[in-house]
Design a protein around this motif. Sequence first.
Motif, PDB file in Angstrom:
ATOM      1  N   ALA A 145       0.839  -1.205   0.000  1.00 41.74           N
ATOM      2  CA  ALA A 145       0.000   0.000   0.000  1.00 41.74           C
ATOM      3  C   ALA A 145       0.871   1.251   0.000  1.00 41.74           C
ATOM      4  N   SER A 146       0.480   2.210  -0.826  1.00 50.17           N
ATOM      5  CA  SER A 146       1.126   3.516  -0.872  1.00 50.17           C
ATOM      6  C   SER A 146       0.125   4.491  -1.457  1.00 50.17           C
ATOM      7  N   SER A 147      -0.091   5.601  -0.770  1.00 49.59           N
ATOM      8  CA  SER A 147      -1.109   6.550  -1.236  1.00 49.59           C
ATOM      9  C   SER A 147      -0.744   7.145  -2.590  1.00 49.59           C
ATOM     10  N   ARG A 148       0.553   7.331  -2.833  1.00 46.93           N
ATOM     11  CA  ARG A 148       0.964   7.963  -4.088  1.00 46.93           C
ATOM     12  C   ARG A 148       1.398   6.965  -5.146  1.00 46.93           C
ATOM     13  N   LEU A 149       1.899   5.796  -4.708  1.00 45.24           N
ATOM     14  CA  LEU A 149       2.377   4.787  -5.651  1.00 45.24           C
ATOM     15  C   LEU A 149       1.985   3.396  -5.168  1.00 45.24           C
ATOM     16  N   PRO A 150       0.718   3.014  -5.331  1.00 45.52           N
ATOM     17  CA  PRO A 150       0.312   1.666  -4.902  1.00 45.52           C
ATOM     18  C   PRO A 150       1.154   0.593  -5.603  1.00 45.52           C
ATOM     19  N   GLY A 151       1.509  -0.432  -4.837  1.00 40.97           N
ATOM     20  CA  GLY A 151       2.326  -1.511  -5.399  1.00 40.97           C
ATOM     21  C   GLY A 151       3.749  -1.090  -5.704  1.00 40.97           C
ATOM     22  N   LYS A 152       4.231  -0.083  -5.000  1.00 35.23           N
ATOM     23  CA  LYS A 152       5.535   0.528  -5.289  1.00 35.23           C
ATOM     24  C   LYS A 152       6.678  -0.480  -5.397  1.00 35.23           C
ATOM     25  N   PRO A 153       6.800  -1.473  -4.507  1.00 33.80           N
ATOM     26  CA  PRO A 153       7.939  -2.392  -4.620  1.00 33.80           C
ATOM     27  C   PRO A 153       7.987  -3.168  -5.931  1.00 33.80           C
ATOM     28  N   LEU A 154       6.822  -3.302  -6.595  1.00 34.52           N
ATOM     29  CA  LEU A 154       6.764  -4.086  -7.825  1.00 34.52           C
ATOM     30  C   LEU A 154       6.873  -3.231  -9.083  1.00 34.52           C
ATOM     31  N   LEU A 155       7.128  -1.940  -8.926  1.00 33.62           N
ATOM     32  CA  LEU A 155       7.314  -1.062 -10.081  1.00 33.62           C
ATOM     33  C   LEU A 155       8.493  -1.524 -10.930  1.00 33.62           C
ATOM     34  N   ASP A 156       8.312  -1.494 -12.243  1.00 31.39           N
ATOM     35  CA  ASP A 156       9.397  -1.854 -13.151  1.00 31.39           C
ATOM     36  C   ASP A 156      10.331  -0.666 -13.343  1.00 31.39           C
ATOM     37  N   LEU A 157      11.593  -0.892 -13.058  1.00 35.85           N
ATOM     38  CA  LEU A 157      12.619   0.128 -13.266  1.00 35.85           C
ATOM     39  C   LEU A 157      13.680  -0.451 -14.193  1.00 35.85           C
ATOM     40  N   GLY A 158      13.528  -0.215 -15.472  1.00 36.80           N
ATOM     41  CA  GLY A 158      14.524  -0.674 -16.434  1.00 36.80           C
ATOM     42  C   GLY A 158      14.652  -2.178 -16.526  1.00 36.80           C
ATOM     43  N   GLY A 159      13.546  -2.893 -16.436  1.00 37.51           N
ATOM     44  CA  GLY A 159      13.576  -4.346 -16.600  1.00 37.51           C
ATOM     45  C   GLY A 159      13.677  -5.147 -15.314  1.00 37.51           C
ATOM     46  N   LYS A 160      13.823  -4.466 -14.179  1.00 35.69           N
ATOM     47  CA  LYS A 160      13.801  -5.125 -12.873  1.00 35.69           C
ATOM     48  C   LYS A 160      12.876  -4.339 -11.964  1.00 35.69           C
ATOM     49  N   THR A 161      12.209  -5.043 -11.057  1.00 34.84           N
ATOM     50  CA  THR A 161      11.370  -4.331 -10.103  1.00 34.84           C
ATOM     51  C   THR A 161      12.235  -3.571  -9.107  1.00 34.84           C
ATOM     52  N   MET A 162      11.610  -2.607  -8.471  1.00 31.24           N
ATOM     53  CA  MET A 162      12.339  -1.820  -7.482  1.00 31.24           C
ATOM     54  C   MET A 162      12.865  -2.710  -6.362  1.00 31.24           C
ATOM     55  N   ILE A 163      12.031  -3.621  -5.863  1.00 33.43           N
ATOM     56  CA  ILE A 163      12.460  -4.445  -4.736  1.00 33.43           C
ATOM     57  C   ILE A 163      13.594  -5.381  -5.142  1.00 33.43           C
ATOM     58  N   GLN A 164      13.607  -5.852  -6.383  1.00 32.78           N
ATOM     59  CA  GLN A 164      14.717  -6.695  -6.823  1.00 32.78           C
ATOM     60  C   GLN A 164      16.010  -5.897  -6.848  1.00 32.78           C
ATOM     61  N   ARG A 165      15.942  -4.655  -7.289  1.00 28.17           N
ATOM     62  CA  ARG A 165      17.143  -3.819  -7.315  1.00 28.17           C
ATOM     63  C   ARG A 165      17.669  -3.571  -5.895  1.00 28.17           C
ATOM     64  N   VAL A 166      16.765  -3.335  -4.947  1.00 28.82           N
ATOM     65  CA  VAL A 166      17.191  -3.119  -3.563  1.00 28.82           C
ATOM     66  C   VAL A 166      17.878  -4.382  -3.026  1.00 28.82           C
ATOM     67  N   VAL A 167      17.257  -5.527  -3.245  1.00 24.99           N
ATOM     68  CA  VAL A 167      17.814  -6.790  -2.766  1.00 24.99           C
ATOM     69  C   VAL A 167      19.208  -7.031  -3.357  1.00 24.99           C
ATOM     70  N   GLU A 168      19.341  -6.838  -4.655  1.00 20.47           N
ATOM     71  CA  GLU A 168      20.618  -7.110  -5.309  1.00 20.47           C
ATOM     72  C   GLU A 168      21.719  -6.166  -4.834  1.00 20.47           C
ATOM     73  N   GLN A 169      21.367  -4.913  -4.559  1.00 14.39           N
ATOM     74  CA  GLN A 169      22.354  -3.983  -4.014  1.00 14.39           C
ATOM     75  C   GLN A 169      22.773  -4.400  -2.597  1.00 14.39           C
ATOM     76  N   ALA A 170      21.783  -4.770  -1.783  1.00 12.71           N
ATOM     77  CA  ALA A 170      22.065  -5.163  -0.402  1.00 12.71           C
ATOM     78  C   ALA A 170      22.910  -6.435  -0.342  1.00 12.71           C
ATOM     79  N   GLN A 171      22.701  -7.347  -1.274  1.00 10.78           N
ATOM     80  CA  GLN A 171      23.448  -8.607  -1.273  1.00 10.78           C
ATOM     81  C   GLN A 171      24.944  -8.410  -1.543  1.00 10.78           C
ATOM     82  N   GLN A 172      25.312  -7.238  -2.039  1.00  6.13           N
ATOM     83  CA  GLN A 172      26.725  -6.957  -2.284  1.00  6.13           C
ATOM     84  C   GLN A 172      27.439  -6.436  -1.029  1.00  6.13           C
ATOM     85  N   ALA A 173      26.666  -6.106   0.008  1.00 11.21           N
ATOM     86  CA  ALA A 173      27.250  -5.600   1.249  1.00 11.21           C
ATOM     87  C   ALA A 173      27.689  -6.764   2.144  1.00 11.21           C
TER      88      ALA A 173
END
Length: 250
Positions: free
Chosen positions: A13-41
Amino acid sequence: MVNALGIIPARYASSRLPGKPLLDLGGKTMIQRVVEQAQQARLSRVVVATDDERILAHVRSFGGEAILTAPDHPSGTDRVFDAYCQLDAPADCIINIQGDEPFIRPEQINALIALFEADPRTQLATLVKPVVTSEELFSPHMPKVVLDARGQALYFSRHPLPYQRQHAPEQWLAQHRYLRHIGLYAYRPDILAEITRLPPSALELAESLEQLRWLENGYHILTAETELATLGIDTPEDVARALHYLATSS
């Protein structure tokens, strides 16, 4: 070596962007990009904590780890603690990685881990970044922070602090080194358990900044400085900026 656990709270839920984690950003969802960045730490484990079956299924579909939490948590901190309790995983510190920061850098996460390695008594930690533009300085959407001599937070505000009575506001940035808060948090597990039991505080309600509740109740928030900018996704305009960033950085 500190055992650091990364947890990414992700609400559907998001008032301005419902389903925000599943937004497509250049062929990957936002949440996938966050996960992949975090996995490098330097994290022993990266887990998405979500209130929605669609996000849960999606994270598992690309090989990520996810756990379902209660739907009614008032903050990401509460969702992180819910996930931590379910995981029953030993950790020296827990990193709360924002689910709407698809370009979070591994070195920013590592900077917080280093604070717990340097002093295991560290209770809470977060990031700060020097303010470089007047837009940042006067934007209420970019909280500022003032520190003591040891790098511990004294106060967070949506207003520029300190107020420089001797100078006009357009001169403030040239007269003082202001710091902006970057919303990446780290907690010692016992401290996380304690702060999730605290009721909202007067300062928190006034500024709408959760971390003021911790300060008001006597907890210490240590900071690490980063020069790296972040790009959180809260509005359609933020999505456009993220797509532009991807197009120009590839």
